[in-house]
Design an enzyme around this catalytic site. Structure first.
Site, mmCIF file in Angstrom:
data_model
loop_
_atom_site.group_PDB
_atom_site.id
_atom_site.type_symbol
_atom_site.label_atom_id
_atom_site.label_comp_id
_atom_site.label_asym_id
_atom_site.label_seq_id
_atom_site.Cartn_x
_atom_site.Cartn_y
_atom_site.Cartn_z
ATOM 1 N N THR A 56 35.047 44.299 45.158
ATOM 2 C CA THR A 56 35.956 44.983 46.069
ATOM 3 C C THR A 56 35.198 45.428 47.313
ATOM 4 O O THR A 56 34.164 46.085 47.208
ATOM 5 C CB THR A 56 36.582 46.192 45.325
ATOM 6 N N TYR A 60 41.419 48.687 34.654
ATOM 7 C CA TYR A 60 42.701 48.426 35.329
ATOM 8 C C TYR A 60 43.763 48.053 34.280
ATOM 9 O O TYR A 60 43.497 48.133 33.075
ATOM 10 C CB TYR A 60 42.489 47.395 36.445
ATOM 11 N N ALA A 118 39.081 41.531 43.780
ATOM 12 C CA ALA A 118 40.348 41.702 43.070
ATOM 13 C C ALA A 118 41.508 41.800 44.070
ATOM 14 O O ALA A 118 41.408 42.496 45.080
ATOM 15 C CB ALA A 118 40.291 42.945 42.204
ATOM 16 N N PRO A 121 33.165 38.924 41.401
ATOM 17 C CA PRO A 121 34.221 39.570 42.181
ATOM 18 C C PRO A 121 33.775 40.959 42.631
ATOM 19 O O PRO A 121 33.244 41.719 41.828
ATOM 20 C CB PRO A 121 35.389 39.667 41.187
#
Ligand code: PHB
Length: 369
Positions: free
Chosen positions: A30, A184, A61, A28
């Protein structure tokens, strides 16, 4: 190493209900290029489609509820337009034979009132502001002190992830990866540097892990546990994170997840330095598929697979600049370097314009110059 042993990375593997064509996972990442209404654009469709020789793609994400957002131009999956746009991504990837999981996050304290609905304060386990500044889309701003979530708000946080899983199904995803990493919200609860609560969600690890476990159970309730993955980053200090005992904290998480039975645990951990790696203990503790990530090369990945330190390996940066990464691995083609200046935000440059190799008559890859 024998040729067979050195080719494990490109051999098929079972993941939950799926047969993946290889063990190469696109990590993943960003990219901050969502379009109007924070929906993936047609460039995003192309970006993921170009990388669909991976066995599994994990998306960037994505927030499942409006308050889960923390950066400019990151995508969501809470509006009909976002769901429809993601459906175009999953269809393009499926047409090329890969599987794709949606990574869902809530950024917690890594946000800002200017990004939040109604200018609200970001939420977190405890009212502890990360030091430093963040990029809001209108320049840099200091992090604010987040509002500590009330006990009776936590079921709503869990429900937000479940809602994201339902929307992921509607968009055609094969599964969901729960983002429990990199500082997070769920990670803020896990690690004791950011969780100073004294209620049922703070204190000993059994309580700090409770929110992640409840989220995993809820998402598994929507999708079936075999279509759920969990990502953690035991030692990553990014976003001002710290835990007094990462091995104990994340060892507990890995063992407790077994009772729910998610398809995989995805651990991102950088090698090198003085500290001992936590990943091997997590690999031993977790019963399901283990995905390793963190600066892997093809050779390091093959060695991790050969020693059964991992079942699959996720590649991040190399997949940005080598959309055909598994094909390059297959023929030993050189890897193109990635341009950091275009990682976050901007246009199609550094996003969909990295060349793929050209196929020769005999089916092998002519690496792009
Ligand atoms: C980032 O935007 O810096 C970022 C986002 C998600 C991560 C890590 C870093 O998991």
């Amino acid at each position: 190493m024998s040729v067979a042993a050195s080719r494990r990375l490109l051999s098929p593997v079972r993941l939950g209900p799926y047969e993946l064509r290889n063990r190469v996972v696109m990590a993943p990442m960003t990219r901050n290029r969502a379009g109007a209404g924070r929906a993936p654009t047609s460039a995003a469709v192309q970006y993921y489609e170009q990388r669909a020789s991976a066995g599994l793609i994990v998306t960037e994400a994505t927030h499942a509820v409006p308050a889960g957002v923390g950066y400019p131009n990151t995508p969501g999956i809470h509006t009909p337009e976002q769901i429809a746009a993601w459906r175009r991504v999953t269809e393009a990837v499926h047409a090329r034979g890969a599987r794709i999981f949606l990574q869902i996050w809530h950024t917690g304290r890594i946000s800002h009132p200017s990004l939040q609905p109604d200018g609200a304060l970001p939420v977190a386990p405890s009212p502890i502001a990360p030091p430093g500044q963040l990029y809001t889309g209108q320049g840099m701003a200091p992090f604010v002190t987040p509002r500590a979530l009330e006990l009776d708000e936590l079921p709503g946080i869990v429900e937000g992830f479940a809602e994201g899983a339902r929307h992921a199904l509607a968009a055609g995803f094969d599964g969901v990866e729960i983002h429990g990493a990199n500082g997070y919200l769920l990670d803020q609860f896990l690690r004791d540097g950011s969780n100073h609560r004294t209620d049922a969600y703070g204190g000993p690890v059994e309580r700090r892990a409770r929110l992640l476990l409840e989220v995993t159970e809820a998402v598994a309730g929507v999708l079936g546990a075999g279509r759920v993955g969990v990502r953690v980053s035991p030692r990553n200090p990014y976003n001002s994170m710290h835990d007094s005992n990462p091995a104990a904290t994340f060892g507990y998480v890995a063992r407790a997840l077994n009772a729910i039975g998610p398809a995989y645990l995805h651990v991102t951990e950088t090698r090198g330095g003085e500290e001992r790696l936590v990943s091997p203990a997590l690999r031993d503790a977790f019963d399901g598929t283990f995905i390793a990530n963190g600066g892997y090369t093809q050779a390091l990945a093959e060695s991790a697979l050969a020693t059964e330190a991992a079942d699959l390996v996720a590649f991040g940066v190399p997949f940005i600049s080598n959309p055909d990464l598994p094909e390059r691995f297959a023929v030993g083609a050189p890897l193109a370097p990635a341009d950091r200046a275009t990682f976050y935000g901007g246009d199609e440059r550094g996003y969909v314009d990295y060349p793929r190799g050209v196929e020769r008559q005999d089916g092998t890859l002519e690496p792009a110059a």
